[in-house]
Motif scaffolding. Structure first.
Motif, PDB file in Angstrom:
ATOM      1  N   ILE A  10       0.835  -1.204   0.000  1.00 32.61           N
ATOM      2  CA  ILE A  10       0.000   0.000   0.000  1.00 32.61           C
ATOM      3  C   ILE A  10       0.870   1.253   0.000  1.00 32.61           C
ATOM      4  CG2 ILE A  10      -1.634   1.356   1.367  1.00 32.61           C
ATOM      5  CD1 ILE A  10      -2.885  -1.292   2.287  1.00 32.61           C
ATOM      6  N   VAL A  11       1.890   1.271   0.889  1.00 34.29           N
ATOM      7  CA  VAL A  11       2.763   2.446   0.968  1.00 34.29           C
ATOM      8  C   VAL A  11       3.563   2.613  -0.319  1.00 34.29           C
ATOM      9  CG1 VAL A  11       4.763   3.442   2.156  1.00 34.29           C
ATOM     10  CG2 VAL A  11       2.907   2.387   3.479  1.00 34.29           C
ATOM     11  N   LEU A  12       4.039   1.514  -0.867  1.00 29.73           N
ATOM     12  CA  LEU A  12       4.770   1.593  -2.140  1.00 29.73           C
ATOM     13  C   LEU A  12       3.905   2.222  -3.224  1.00 29.73           C
ATOM     14  CD1 LEU A  12       6.529  -1.909  -2.106  1.00 29.73           C
ATOM     15  CD2 LEU A  12       7.709   0.300  -2.097  1.00 29.73           C
ATOM     16  N   GLY A  13       2.631   1.812  -3.255  1.00 27.41           N
ATOM     17  CA  GLY A  13       1.721   2.364  -4.257  1.00 27.41           C
ATOM     18  C   GLY A  13       1.415   3.821  -4.013  1.00 27.41           C
ATOM     19  N   GLU A  14       1.124   4.153  -2.745  1.00 26.35           N
ATOM     20  CA  GLU A  14       0.790   5.543  -2.411  1.00 26.35           C
ATOM     21  C   GLU A  14       1.956   6.491  -2.677  1.00 26.35           C
ATOM     22  OE1 GLU A  14      -2.430   4.793   1.224  1.00 26.35           O
ATOM     23  OE2 GLU A  14      -0.325   5.249   1.673  1.00 26.35           O
ATOM     24  N   ARG A  15       3.186   6.025  -2.434  1.00 27.34           N
ATOM     25  CA  ARG A  15       4.359   6.885  -2.607  1.00 27.34           C
ATOM     26  C   ARG A  15       4.985   6.745  -3.998  1.00 27.34           C
ATOM     27  NH1 ARG A  15       5.749   8.305   2.765  1.00 27.34           N
ATOM     28  NH2 ARG A  15       3.758   8.185   3.862  1.00 27.34           N
ATOM     29  N   ALA A  16       4.374   5.942  -4.841  1.00 30.89           N
ATOM     30  CA  ALA A  16       4.877   5.745  -6.205  1.00 30.89           C
ATOM     31  C   ALA A  16       6.348   5.323  -6.198  1.00 30.89           C
ATOM     32  CB  ALA A  16       4.677   7.005  -7.045  1.00 30.89           C
ATOM     33  N   ILE A  17       6.643   4.328  -5.363  1.00 36.10           N
ATOM     34  CA  ILE A  17       7.995   3.757  -5.309  1.00 36.10           C
ATOM     35  C   ILE A  17       7.951   2.410  -6.027  1.00 36.10           C
ATOM     36  CG2 ILE A  17       9.825   2.858  -3.818  1.00 36.10           C
ATOM     37  CD1 ILE A  17       8.737   4.795  -1.641  1.00 36.10           C
ATOM     38  N   ARG A  18       8.743   2.270  -7.059  1.00 37.11           N
ATOM     39  CA  ARG A  18       8.789   1.023  -7.820  1.00 37.11           C
ATOM     40  C   ARG A  18       9.726   0.039  -7.104  1.00 37.11           C
ATOM     41  NH1 ARG A  18      11.716   0.245 -13.687  1.00 37.11           N
ATOM     42  NH2 ARG A  18      10.909  -1.837 -14.212  1.00 37.11           N
ATOM     43  N   HIS A  19       9.195  -1.089  -6.703  1.00 36.21           N
ATOM     44  CA  HIS A  19       9.992  -2.103  -6.003  1.00 36.21           C
ATOM     45  C   HIS A  19      10.184  -3.306  -6.921  1.00 36.21           C
ATOM     46  CE1 HIS A  19      10.214  -5.668  -3.101  1.00 36.21           C
ATOM     47  NE2 HIS A  19      11.372  -5.065  -3.025  1.00 36.21           N
ATOM     48  N   ILE A  20      11.427  -3.630  -7.218  1.00 30.88           N
ATOM     49  CA  ILE A  20      11.744  -4.820  -8.004  1.00 30.88           C
ATOM     50  C   ILE A  20      12.389  -5.828  -7.065  1.00 30.88           C
ATOM     51  CG2 ILE A  20      13.016  -5.748  -9.974  1.00 30.88           C
ATOM     52  CD1 ILE A  20      13.008  -2.970 -11.204  1.00 30.88           C
ATOM     53  N   GLY A  21      11.623  -6.836  -6.671  1.00 31.47           N
ATOM     54  CA  GLY A  21      12.123  -7.839  -5.745  1.00 31.47           C
ATOM     55  C   GLY A  21      12.621  -9.074  -6.472  1.00 31.47           C
ATOM     56  N   GLY A  22      13.474  -9.845  -5.789  1.00 31.82           N
ATOM     57  CA  GLY A  22      14.022 -11.054  -6.388  1.00 31.82           C
ATOM     58  C   GLY A  22      14.920 -10.773  -7.566  1.00 31.82           C
ATOM     59  N   ALA A  23      15.544  -9.594  -7.568  1.00 29.96           N
ATOM     60  CA  ALA A  23      16.414  -9.196  -8.685  1.00 29.96           C
ATOM     61  C   ALA A  23      17.760  -8.760  -8.127  1.00 29.96           C
ATOM     62  CB  ALA A  23      15.795  -8.051  -9.480  1.00 29.96           C
ATOM     63  N   SER A  24      18.811  -9.071  -8.848  1.00 27.51           N
ATOM     64  CA  SER A  24      20.141  -8.636  -8.429  1.00 27.51           C
ATOM     65  C   SER A  24      20.771  -7.804  -9.536  1.00 27.51           C
ATOM     66  CB  SER A  24      21.030  -9.836  -8.108  1.00 27.51           C
ATOM     67  OG  SER A  24      21.176 -10.681  -9.236  1.00 27.51           O
ATOM     68  N   ALA A  25      21.596  -6.846  -9.117  1.00 26.90           N
ATOM     69  CA  ALA A  25      22.313  -6.011 -10.065  1.00 26.90           C
ATOM     70  C   ALA A  25      23.642  -6.678 -10.382  1.00 26.90           C
ATOM     71  CB  ALA A  25      22.533  -4.624  -9.482  1.00 26.90           C
ATOM     72  N   SER A  26      23.979  -6.765 -11.669  1.00 28.69           N
ATOM     73  CA  SER A  26      25.209  -7.444 -12.065  1.00 28.69           C
ATOM     74  C   SER A  26      26.305  -6.480 -12.481  1.00 28.69           C
ATOM     75  CB  SER A  26      24.936  -8.415 -13.211  1.00 28.69           C
ATOM     76  OG  SER A  26      24.410  -7.729 -14.340  1.00 28.69           O
ATOM     77  N   ALA A  27      25.960  -5.241 -12.863  1.00 28.11           N
ATOM     78  CA  ALA A  27      26.981  -4.296 -13.310  1.00 28.11           C
ATOM     79  C   ALA A  27      26.421  -2.878 -13.301  1.00 28.11           C
ATOM     80  CB  ALA A  27      27.474  -4.652 -14.716  1.00 28.11           C
ATOM     81  N   ILE A  28      27.351  -1.924 -13.222  1.00 27.69           N
ATOM     82  CA  ILE A  28      27.006  -0.513 -13.341  1.00 27.69           C
ATOM     83  C   ILE A  28      27.787   0.066 -14.516  1.00 27.69           C
ATOM     84  CG2 ILE A  28      26.961   1.746 -12.218  1.00 27.69           C
ATOM     85  CD1 ILE A  28      27.226   0.254  -9.533  1.00 27.69           C
ATOM     86  N   ASP A  29      27.084   0.663 -15.464  1.00 29.82           N
ATOM     87  CA  ASP A  29      27.717   1.399 -16.562  1.00 29.82           C
ATOM     88  C   ASP A  29      27.797   2.846 -16.105  1.00 29.82           C
ATOM     89  OD1 ASP A  29      28.432   2.791 -18.818  1.00 29.82           O
ATOM     90  OD2 ASP A  29      26.762   2.098 -20.060  1.00 29.82           O
ATOM     91  N   THR A  30      28.947   3.215 -15.530  1.00 31.76           N
ATOM     92  CA  THR A  30      29.062   4.544 -14.930  1.00 31.76           C
ATOM     93  C   THR A  30      29.072   5.664 -15.969  1.00 31.76           C
ATOM     94  OG1 THR A  30      31.483   4.340 -14.874  1.00 31.76           O
ATOM     95  CG2 THR A  30      30.272   3.643 -12.911  1.00 31.76           C
ATOM     96  N   LEU A  31      29.559   5.380 -17.180  1.00 33.77           N
ATOM     97  CA  LEU A  31      29.568   6.401 -18.239  1.00 33.77           C
ATOM     98  C   LEU A  31      28.179   6.602 -18.823  1.00 33.77           C
ATOM     99  CD1 LEU A  31      32.928   5.580 -20.082  1.00 33.77           C
ATOM    100  CD2 LEU A  31      32.475   7.391 -18.410  1.00 33.77           C
ATOM    101  N   GLY A  32      27.494   5.492 -19.095  1.00 39.73           N
ATOM    102  CA  GLY A  32      26.149   5.580 -19.651  1.00 39.73           C
ATOM    103  C   GLY A  32      25.075   5.772 -18.606  1.00 39.73           C
ATOM    104  N   LYS A  33      25.476   5.727 -17.305  1.00 43.59           N
ATOM    105  CA  LYS A  33      24.559   5.875 -16.179  1.00 43.59           C
ATOM    106  C   LYS A  33      23.403   4.886 -16.282  1.00 43.59           C
ATOM    107  CE  LYS A  33      24.254   9.848 -14.118  1.00 43.59           C
ATOM    108  NZ  LYS A  33      24.002  11.244 -13.745  1.00 43.59           N
ATOM    109  N   GLN A  34      23.782   3.611 -16.372  1.00 49.18           N
ATOM    110  CA  GLN A  34      22.802   2.533 -16.405  1.00 49.18           C
ATOM    111  C   GLN A  34      23.185   1.448 -15.400  1.00 49.18           C
ATOM    112  OE1 GLN A  34      22.541   1.202 -20.556  1.00 49.18           O
ATOM    113  NE2 GLN A  34      20.591   2.290 -20.717  1.00 49.18           N
ATOM    114  N   LEU A  35      22.169   0.857 -14.805  1.00 53.04           N
ATOM    115  CA  LEU A  35      22.342  -0.297 -13.925  1.00 53.04           C
ATOM    116  C   LEU A  35      21.889  -1.529 -14.689  1.00 53.04           C
ATOM    117  CD1 LEU A  35      22.950  -1.240 -10.930  1.00 53.04           C
ATOM    118  CD2 LEU A  35      20.462  -1.200 -10.642  1.00 53.04           C
ATOM    119  N   ILE A  36      22.756  -2.529 -14.752  1.00 55.28           N
ATOM    120  CA  ILE A  36      22.440  -3.752 -15.480  1.00 55.28           C
ATOM    121  C   ILE A  36      22.013  -4.820 -14.485  1.00 55.28           C
ATOM    122  CG2 ILE A  36      23.240  -5.380 -17.219  1.00 55.28           C
ATOM    123  CD1 ILE A  36      23.404  -2.378 -18.014  1.00 55.28           C
ATOM    124  N   LEU A  37      20.834  -5.378 -14.685  1.00 58.26           N
ATOM    125  CA  LEU A  37      20.340  -6.440 -13.815  1.00 58.26           C
ATOM    126  C   LEU A  37      20.791  -7.799 -14.333  1.00 58.26           C
ATOM    127  CD1 LEU A  37      16.705  -5.241 -12.999  1.00 58.26           C
ATOM    128  CD2 LEU A  37      18.868  -4.682 -11.865  1.00 58.26           C
TER     129      LEU A  37
END
Length: 413
Positions: A68-95
């Motif tokens: 409910i709070v996630l919905g009310e505050r418009a916070i996108r929650h991606i569960g069961g996911a891990s980040a594998s890399a950060i593209d610091t130049l392109g400013k992207q997070l790779i899952l």
């Protein structure tokens, strides 16, 4: 902000969740994405070694964020996911599933992972405690007909020991150091906690190392270098934690006993911040000494500061370190860094409760530690925390006597 790409938070524990909430409370209007490698909603970890093991029915860790709070505050929650890399130049997070998410700013709250036993046997009778799934898996073994062995006399190990005894299990604690709570807890308080456990029937073995561990479907055998063999139904390993820095290191972000940040929680890479258990930071109250704190309060405080600084506030982190542990009917609390103190002054509060005041070479109060039943020490520790933050040099005779610590605080201008 950099356009409207928004903020991504990697790590959906206490720190990450508090950051997301604080961003919305501060009026942030762009996208917030909270990524966690657990499928569960963000939850509190301190109850895992206590209430989750003790509750008779429907044990669960209190949620930090509900659907409910996630919905009310418009916070996108991606569960069961891990980040594998950060593209610091392109400013992207790779899952790990290949998705690439763009960010304006990135916060790493990746936490810490339990330190694993080298060359330990695998099997269903050896447990580590970090997640709600860990606690739920351990819970059925915490009962009156079980012998629970605990390797490690730190906070987690001792809290599990207290919970197991409270449910009637036989408990043996094994600590390789000469005493329990060697890290960051003064000896008089450690002795009080050890005595408390022994009075409650726990066997506490200190100063002895493990020679080997064998496990099968029936039991776990722990052989010690003093010749003892402890045969238990289950072994709980609590020998510390390691900061999760792999993602940062792979991206070229500086690491120094955790992801290295400055006093504003900024990493060595522009627009990437880190907070909570995973990061080390300089603390102004202790001469800029670089600290890494595994503590619920620190996760909350840094989460709120990170939210402000992600929006450009540029505030420095200066909160007084604070730790606590509940075991049986006693509470242990520490404000500040005990190992910074050179002079120790004791104040007895009755019923076996006492507080130790730790002063540096200039007699400035740098820490206060206490233990006692119920809330006996809570007021003095809270006031000590305020004195530490104000860099007060208190009269030693006032600390030892029954003087209200509030009277030692500087008067408001």
């Amino acid at each position: 902000m950099s356009g409207d790409a928004g903020i991504i938070i990697v790590g959906a524990g206490e720190c990450g969740a508090r950051t997301a909430l604080s961003l919305r409370e501060n009026g942030y209007r762009h996208t917030i994405t909270l990524i966690g490698d657990e499928v569960h909603l963000p939850y509190e970890r301190p109850p895992l070694s206590k209430q989750v093991l003790l509750d008779e029915a429907g044990p669960q860790a209190p949620a930090v964020l509900s659907d409910i709070v996630l919905g009310e505050r418009a916070i996108r929650h991606i569960g069961g996911a891990s980040a594998s890399a950060i593209d610091t130049l392109g400013k992207q997070l790779i899952l790990s599933d290949g998705r690439a998410l763009s960010y304006g700013k990135l916060l790493l709250t990746t936490g810490a992972a339990p330190r694993r036993l080298p060359n330990a046997p695998t099997g269903g009778r050896i447990f580590y405690l970090r997640t709600i799934d860990d606690a739920l898996a351990l819970r059925p073994w915490i009962r009156a007909d079980m012998h629970v062995a605990v390797l490690g006399g730190g906070f987690i190990g001792l809290e599990v020991a207290a919970s197991a005894r409270s449910r009637g299990a036989k408990v043996t604690v094994i600590e390789s150091q000469e005493r329990i709570l060697k890290r960051g807890v003064p000896e008089p308080i450690a002795e009080t906690i050890a005595d408390l456990h022994r009075r409650n029937g726990v066997i506490v073995k200190c100063g002895v190392a493990v020679r080997g561990i064998e496990a099968d479907e029936r039991r776990v055998d722990i052989s010690l270098f003093d010749g003892d063999l402890i045969s238990a139904d289950v072994l709980v390993v609590g020998i510390g934690a390691q900061p999760r820095t792999e993602l940062a290191a792979q991206a070229g972000i500086a690491v120094d006993n955790g992801i290295a940040v400055n006093e504003r929680l900024e990493t060595s890479v522009t627009d990437i911040y880190a907070a909570g258990d995973c990061c080390s930071f300089p603390h102004p109250l202790y001469g800029g000494r670089r600290l890494r704190l595994e503590a619920w309060r620190n996760a909350q405080d840094q989460g709120m500061l990170a939210a402000a600084n992600l929006e450009g506030a540029a505030r420095n982190y200066h909160a007084v370190p604070y730790f606590w542990s509940d075991q049986y009917d006693h509470t242990l609390q520490i404000a500040g860094l005990v190992d910074e103190g050179r002079t120790v002054v004791r104040r007895d509060l009755g019923d076996g409760a006492f507080v130790l005041f730790h002063l540096d070479g200039e007699q400035r109060l740098v820490a206060a530690s206490g233990v006692g039943p119920g809330n006996k020490i809570a007021k003095d520790i809270k006031l000590s925390e305020m004195l530490i933050a104000k860099r007060v040099v208190p009269p030693i005779e006032a600390l030892a006597a029954d003087v209200n610590l509030k009277s030692l605080l500087p008067k408001a201008a």
